[in-house]
Scaffold this active site. Structure first.
Site, PDB file in Angstrom:
ATOM      1  N   TYR A  58      61.841  25.663  93.331  1.00 25.23           N
ATOM      2  CA  TYR A  58      62.352  27.018  93.151  1.00 25.23           C
ATOM      3  C   TYR A  58      63.533  27.243  94.080  1.00 25.23           C
ATOM      4  CZ  TYR A  58      57.748  27.689  90.966  1.00 25.23           C
ATOM      5  OH  TYR A  58      56.619  27.564  90.188  1.00 25.23           O
ATOM      6  N   HIS A 125      53.422  19.299  90.678  1.00 27.52           N
ATOM      7  CA  HIS A 125      54.039  20.333  89.836  1.00 27.52           C
ATOM      8  C   HIS A 125      54.108  19.913  88.371  1.00 27.52           C
ATOM      9  CE1 HIS A 125      57.287  23.743  89.975  1.00 27.52           C
ATOM     10  NE2 HIS A 125      56.434  23.900  88.986  1.00 27.52           N
ATOM     11  N   SER A 204      52.391  32.800  84.533  1.00 28.41           N
ATOM     12  CA  SER A 204      52.929  33.623  83.437  1.00 28.41           C
ATOM     13  C   SER A 204      51.823  34.348  82.667  1.00 28.41           C
ATOM     14  CB  SER A 204      53.760  32.766  82.472  1.00 28.41           C
ATOM     15  OG  SER A 204      54.916  32.288  83.087  1.00 28.41           O
ATOM     16  N   ARG A 208      55.708  35.730  80.659  1.00 31.11           N
ATOM     17  CA  ARG A 208      57.062  35.717  81.234  1.00 31.11           C
ATOM     18  C   ARG A 208      57.704  37.104  81.187  1.00 31.11           C
ATOM     19  NH1 ARG A 208      57.783  30.246  81.918  1.00 31.11           N
ATOM     20  NH2 ARG A 208      56.527  28.970  80.512  1.00 31.11           N
ATOM     21  N   GLY A 209      56.842  38.124  81.258  1.00 31.33           N
ATOM     22  CA  GLY A 209      57.314  39.502  81.301  1.00 31.33           C
ATOM     23  C   GLY A 209      57.243  40.235  79.976  1.00 31.33           C
ATOM     24  N   GLY A 214      57.928  44.002  76.674  1.00 25.78           N
ATOM     25  CA  GLY A 214      58.218  43.901  75.250  1.00 25.78           C
ATOM     26  C   GLY A 214      59.675  43.563  74.959  1.00 25.78           C
TER      27      GLY A 214
END
Length: 336
Positions: A58, A125, A204, A208-209, A214
């Site tokens: 990251y 990972h 997630s 992923r939001g 939406g």
């Protein structure tokens, strides 16, 4: 305060919900202001969210440095740090490495960036399909014995890889994408973890939001946000997935909670061996996510939400080759 759960069978105890820190430094648009992110991390810890998730990929590297700075001044003793190794970025592509020398070098570098003596949970990972998982795990076992890491985890590993790894050294947690609209892991991965007493860490958990915001999420993505390429956010897939979001919003309204809280409640109801790590860069979203711990669901509500998976269109990632689906490694060469 947030309840605590035992993750895996080796003694690791974490907050029932963690904090994914990736978006603070990478992949979701430009890195966020350091001072604001440190304030957010402190707020999470003071609210009882003590399980912090990062990785050397990251940034790369900058997220671990951020976590290290945030934990100065006595904060280290209050948290459980999870970091990861195995992904090297170059020329816009990710290379996966799991050889013994790299495992050790990556761990030493992460310890320096985090400025800690020991990493609580250290994940592979992604699985290096060129290297027998026994080789990777053998070096991780040495790092445990040396006190540089406490517990070992895998991320996006296949069921057979999990079994082989666990035979070398106990796996404490497997991190996988699991949410209302990403359910493929329920066929093999989840049952394997439960058979072996391995904790489950869904990343997630809010799609992923998308399960939180939406269609407005997709409209607001910057060009540097890698979610722009998500198959579920494209064309006909997006039109179908909008209906999934609308169903969640309607049900949440009836329960007096937000869509985010409803989606998180669904994952929390999966069991006490599950600890989701929703990520955020906003204080109000963090508080909202914590509020999801207070939402309970009936069996009928769980079934209604689970049925939404049939409406989801598109692969969960634009990089499905880097998931557990392709995560088997060659056998360990015979000594004869």
């Amino acid at each position: 305060m947030v309840a605590r759960v035992k993750l895996g069978s080796q003694g690791l105890e974490v907050s029932k919900q963690g904090l994914g820190c990736m978006g603070m430094s990478a992949f979701y648009g430009q890195p966020k202001p350091e001072a604001e992110m440190i304030q957010l991390i402190h707020h999470a810890i003071n609210s009882g969210i003590t399980f912090l998730d990062t990785s050397d990929a990251y940034g790369p590297h900058t997220n671990e440095i951020l976590i290290g700075k945030a934990l100065k001044g006595g904060m280290r003793e209050k948290v459980q740090i999870a970091s990861k190794f195995g992904i090297i970025w170059g020329d816009g592509k990710a290379e996966v490495h799991g050889d013994a020398a790299y495992v050790r070098a990556a761990c030493e570098a992460s310890l320096k960036r985090l400025d800690v003596d020991c990493i609580d949970l250290y994940y592979v990972h992604r699985i290096d399909t060129r290297v027998p998982i026994e080789v990777t795990m053998g070096e991780l076992k040495k790092l445990v014995e040396e006190g540089k890491i406490k517990y070992v985890g895998l991320s996006e590993a296949s069921a057979s890889t999990i079994r082989r790894a666990h035979a070398v050294h106990p796996i404490t947690a497997v991190q996988i994408e699991w949410s209302l609209w990403s359910r493929d892991v329920e066929q093999e991965i989840i049952p394997t973890c439960r058979e072996l007493g391995i904790g489950i860490v869904p990343y997630s958990p809010l799609g992923r939001g998308f399960l939180s915001a939406g269609p407005s999420l997709v409209q607001g993505l910057s060009e540097s946000d890698y979610r722009k390429n998500n198959p579920r956010f494209q064309g006909e897939n997006l039109e179908s997935n909008k209906r999934v979001y609308q169903e969640i919003v309607e049900m949440a309204r009836g329960k007096g909670c937000s869509a985010s809280q409803l989606a998180l409640a669904w994952i929390h109801e999966q069991g006490d061996d599950v600890c989701p790590i929703p990520g955020t860069t906003k204080m109000n979203n963090l508080d909202e996510n914590i509020g999801g711990l207070g939402v309970s669901l009936t069996a009928d509500e769980m079934a209604q939400l689970s049925a939404l998976a049939d409406m989801v269109k598109g692969d969960r990632s634009a990089y499905m080759a880097n998931t557990w689906i392709s995560a088997n490694t060659p056998p360990l060469p015979s000594s004869t």
